[in-house]
Write an enzyme that holds these catalytic residues in place. Structure first.
Site, PDB file in Angstrom:
ATOM      1  N   GLY A   1      -5.531  -3.481 -64.791  1.00  0.00           N
ATOM      2  CA  GLY A   1      -5.007  -3.923 -63.504  1.00  0.00           C
ATOM      3  C   GLY A   1      -4.868  -2.795 -62.490  1.00  0.00           C
ATOM      4  O   GLY A   1      -4.798  -3.037 -61.278  1.00  0.00           O
ATOM      5  N   SER A   2      -4.850  -1.561 -62.960  1.00  0.00           N
ATOM      6  CA  SER A   2      -4.838  -0.401 -62.048  1.00  0.00           C
ATOM      7  C   SER A   2      -6.271   0.028 -61.737  1.00  0.00           C
ATOM      8  O   SER A   2      -6.598   0.369 -60.589  1.00  0.00           O
ATOM      9  CB  SER A   2      -4.076   0.766 -62.680  1.00  0.00           C
TER      10      SER A   2
ATOM     11  N   SER B   1      -2.185   4.435 -61.972  1.00  0.00           N
ATOM     12  CA  SER B   1      -1.637   3.819 -63.183  1.00  0.00           C
ATOM     13  C   SER B   1      -0.289   3.217 -62.825  1.00  0.00           C
ATOM     14  O   SER B   1       0.652   3.953 -62.499  1.00  0.00           O
ATOM     15  CB  SER B   1      -1.456   4.841 -64.304  1.00  0.00           C
TER      16      SER B   1
ATOM     17  N   SER C   1       2.060   1.851 -64.652  1.00  0.00           N
ATOM     18  CA  SER C   1       3.160   2.334 -65.506  1.00  0.00           C
ATOM     19  C   SER C   1       3.281   3.855 -65.445  1.00  0.00           C
ATOM     20  O   SER C   1       4.354   4.407 -65.655  1.00  0.00           O
ATOM     21  CB  SER C   1       2.924   1.927 -66.957  1.00  0.00           C
TER      22      SER C   1
ATOM     23  N   THR D   1      -0.551   5.350 -68.989  1.00  0.00           N
ATOM     24  CA  THR D   1      -1.805   4.947 -69.653  1.00  0.00           C
ATOM     25  C   THR D   1      -2.579   6.171 -70.108  1.00  0.00           C
ATOM     26  O   THR D   1      -2.928   7.057 -69.308  1.00  0.00           O
ATOM     27  CB  THR D   1      -2.620   4.029 -68.704  1.00  0.00           C
TER      28      THR D   1
ATOM     29  N   ARG E   1      -0.991  -6.015 -62.874  1.00  0.00           N
ATOM     30  CA  ARG E   1      -1.922  -6.907 -62.163  1.00  0.00           C
ATOM     31  C   ARG E   1      -1.286  -7.554 -60.946  1.00  0.00           C
ATOM     32  O   ARG E   1      -1.974  -7.869 -59.975  1.00  0.00           O
ATOM     33  CB  ARG E   1      -2.496  -7.969 -63.103  1.00  0.00           C
TER      34      ARG E   1
ATOM     35  N   GLU F   1      -5.833 -12.036 -69.130  1.00  0.00           N
ATOM     36  CA  GLU F   1      -4.454 -11.595 -69.358  1.00  0.00           C
ATOM     37  C   GLU F   1      -3.432 -12.707 -69.134  1.00  0.00           C
ATOM     38  O   GLU F   1      -2.480 -12.820 -69.899  1.00  0.00           O
ATOM     39  CB  GLU F   1      -4.134 -10.380 -68.474  1.00  0.00           C
TER      40      GLU F   1
ATOM     41  N   HIS G   1     -32.673 -11.207 -63.810  1.00  0.00           N
ATOM     42  CA  HIS G   1     -33.594 -10.327 -64.538  1.00  0.00           C
ATOM     43  C   HIS G   1     -33.261 -10.222 -66.015  1.00  0.00           C
ATOM     44  O   HIS G   1     -33.876  -9.419 -66.711  1.00  0.00           O
ATOM     45  CB  HIS G   1     -33.619  -8.953 -63.864  1.00  0.00           C
TER      46      HIS G   1
ATOM     47  N   LYS H   1      -1.852  -0.049 -76.954  1.00  0.00           N
ATOM     48  CA  LYS H   1      -1.193   1.109 -76.340  1.00  0.00           C
ATOM     49  C   LYS H   1      -0.330   1.851 -77.349  1.00  0.00           C
ATOM     50  O   LYS H   1      -0.264   3.080 -77.330  1.00  0.00           O
ATOM     51  CB  LYS H   1      -0.389   0.699 -75.113  1.00  0.00           C
TER      52      LYS H   1
END
Ligand code: F6R
Length: 322
Positions: free
Chosen positions: A38-39, A80, A82, A85, A132, A211, A227, A318
Site C-alpha cells: 500500500g506504500s 512506508s 508503518s 517494512t 492502503r 487485502e 502479445h 512480517k
C-alpha cells in the site's frame, strides 16, 4: 472501513496543508520511489503521473535491492506507512550508503527514527490508519515534496481540484462501488483489465481486492496483453472468470485497446463490466479509481462476512521477515 475511504477528501486536505513543508535541493538525474504494498503503489502512481510531465526518470523499487544507477544525484523517496517494512528499510539504508538524497514519507516507526538520526526530511502521515487507506495522504505528500523541489508532477491546484471532485462525487462513487462489489461477488476468477500506462491503477485494484476482500485477482494490461495473455485465454485451465475493464476516456487509442479485449472476452461468453475513469485531471482519475476499487473491495468483504481490515498473512510474513 467504508467511512475511512469516504474521508479521503479530508486526508488530501490535511496533506495539502503541509504542501511546501518539505523540499530537497537538486539537481537530480533520477527519482527513485521505494516502498512495498500500500506504500509502494504510491511510487507506481507517481511514475504514471510523471510520464508526460517530467524529463527526469522516475523508477520504483519494491525490493531490498536498489538499482546501480542510484547515486548522489538521486532523489530517493522512501515510503512506508508503518515505517517498519523490512525491504524499504534495507533499500533506504543502501541508498544512503550510495549518497542519495533521501526523503521519508511515514507515520513513524524505524524509518522516522533513521531519518531523525541522519537529519533527513520527513513528511508525516497520520497514525492510526491502514497503509492502503492512507494512500491519498502519502501520494499528496510525495507530490508536494516533488513540486517544492522543482520537480512538478502535479501542481497544488490540480490536487485541490481533484479533492473537490472526490467531495462532489463521493456518494456516486459509493453507489458505483456497491454495484461493482455485486459483480465481483462470484466463484469466478476476477480479472482487472486496462490499457497502458494505467497499469498502476489495475495493480491498486488487485491489491485492494486481495487485502480487503481476500480474493485472488489477475491483472491484464493492453497492448502487451495482445502479445501473450490473449493466447492463454484460448484454452485456460481454470474454468470461469469475469472481467472488470477500465479505460481513460481521454485516450482514444487506450479505449480502443480495451474495447478489443472486451470483445475477445465477450465472444467467449464471459461477463465483463466496463468503466470509464472520471476525473477533472489525472490526479482526479487516480483518486476516483482508487476510491471506487477501495470501496468495492470493502463491500465485497462485508458481503462475504469477512473483516476487510484484517491482513493476517501479511503480519505472518512480517514477523518471519523480522
Ligand atoms: C496495505 C498493507 C500492506 C502494507 C505493506 C507495507 O494496507 O497493509 O500492503 O502497505 O505491507 O507496509 P508499510 O506500508 O507499512 O510500509
Amino acid at each position: 472501513m467504508r467511512g475511512d475511504y469516504l474521508n479521503w477528501p479530508r486526508l488530501v486536505e490535511d496533506a495539502l496543508s503541509k504542501w511546501g513543508s518539505v523540499s530537497v535541493e537538486g539537481p537530480f538525474e533520477n527519482i527513485v520511489v521505494s516502498g512495498m504494498g500500500g506504500s509502494g503503489i504510491v511510487g507506481d502512481v507517481v511514475k504514471l503521473l510523471a510520464l508526460e510531465r517530467l524529463s527526469v526518470p522516475v523508477e520504483v523499487v519494491k525490493s531490498h535491492i536498489v538499482p546501480s544507477y542510484v547515486s548522489a544525484r538521486t532523489l530517493f523517496v522512501s515510503v512506508s506507512y508503518s515505517g517498519n517494512t523490512h525491504e524499504t528499510l534495507l533499500a533506504t539504508a543502501r541508498a544512503l550508503e550510495k549518497g542519495a538524497k533521501v526523503v521519508a514519507i511515514t507515520s513513524g516507526g524505524l524509518l522516522e527514527k533513521l531519518a531523525t538520526e541522519k537529519g533527513l526530511p520527513v513528511f508525516k502521515t497520520p497514525v492510526g490508519l491502514l497503509p492502503r487507506v492512507s494512500f491519498p495522504h502519502m501520494l499528496t505528500g510525495v507530490l508536494g515534496v516533488l513540486d517544492s523541489s522543482g520537480l512538478t508532477v502535479a501542481s497544488r491546484a490540480e490536487v485541490e481540484d481533484a479533492k473537490r471532485q472526490l467531495e462532489r462525487e463521493a456518494g456516486e462513487i459509493a453507489s458505483e462501488a456497491s454495484s461493482l462489489a455485486e459483480f465481483a461477488y462470484s466463484r469466478e476468477l476476477l480479472v482487472v483489465a486496462t490499457h497502458s500506462p494505467l497499469e498502476p491503477l489495475a495493480v491498486r485494484a488487485k491489491s485492494e481486492f486481495n487485502e480487503n476482500s481476500k480474493i485472488v485477482v489477475k491483472v491484464d494490461v493492453a497492448p502487451e496483453w495482445m502479445h501473450n495473455d490473449i493466447v492463454g485465454y484460448e484454452k485456460p485451465l481454470f474454468d470461469e472468470y469475469r472481467v472488470v475493464a477500465f479505460y481513460d476516456p481521454d485516450d482514444q487509442a487506450g479505449r480502443g485497446l480495451v474495447e478489443f479485449m472486451v470483445g475477445e472476452h465477450e465472444r467467449r461468453g464471459r461477463r465483463v463490466r466496463v468503466l470509464a475513469l472520471r476525473g477533472v485531471n489525472k490526479v482526479g482519475k487516480v483518486l476516483y479509481a482508487a476510491m471506487l476499487f477501495g470501496l468495492a473491495s470493502v463491500e465485497l468483504a462485508l458481503k462475504r462476512g469477512l473483516d476487510p481490515a484484517a491482513t493476517e498473512s501479511i503480519a505472518r510474513y512480517k514477523s518471519a521477515a523480522g
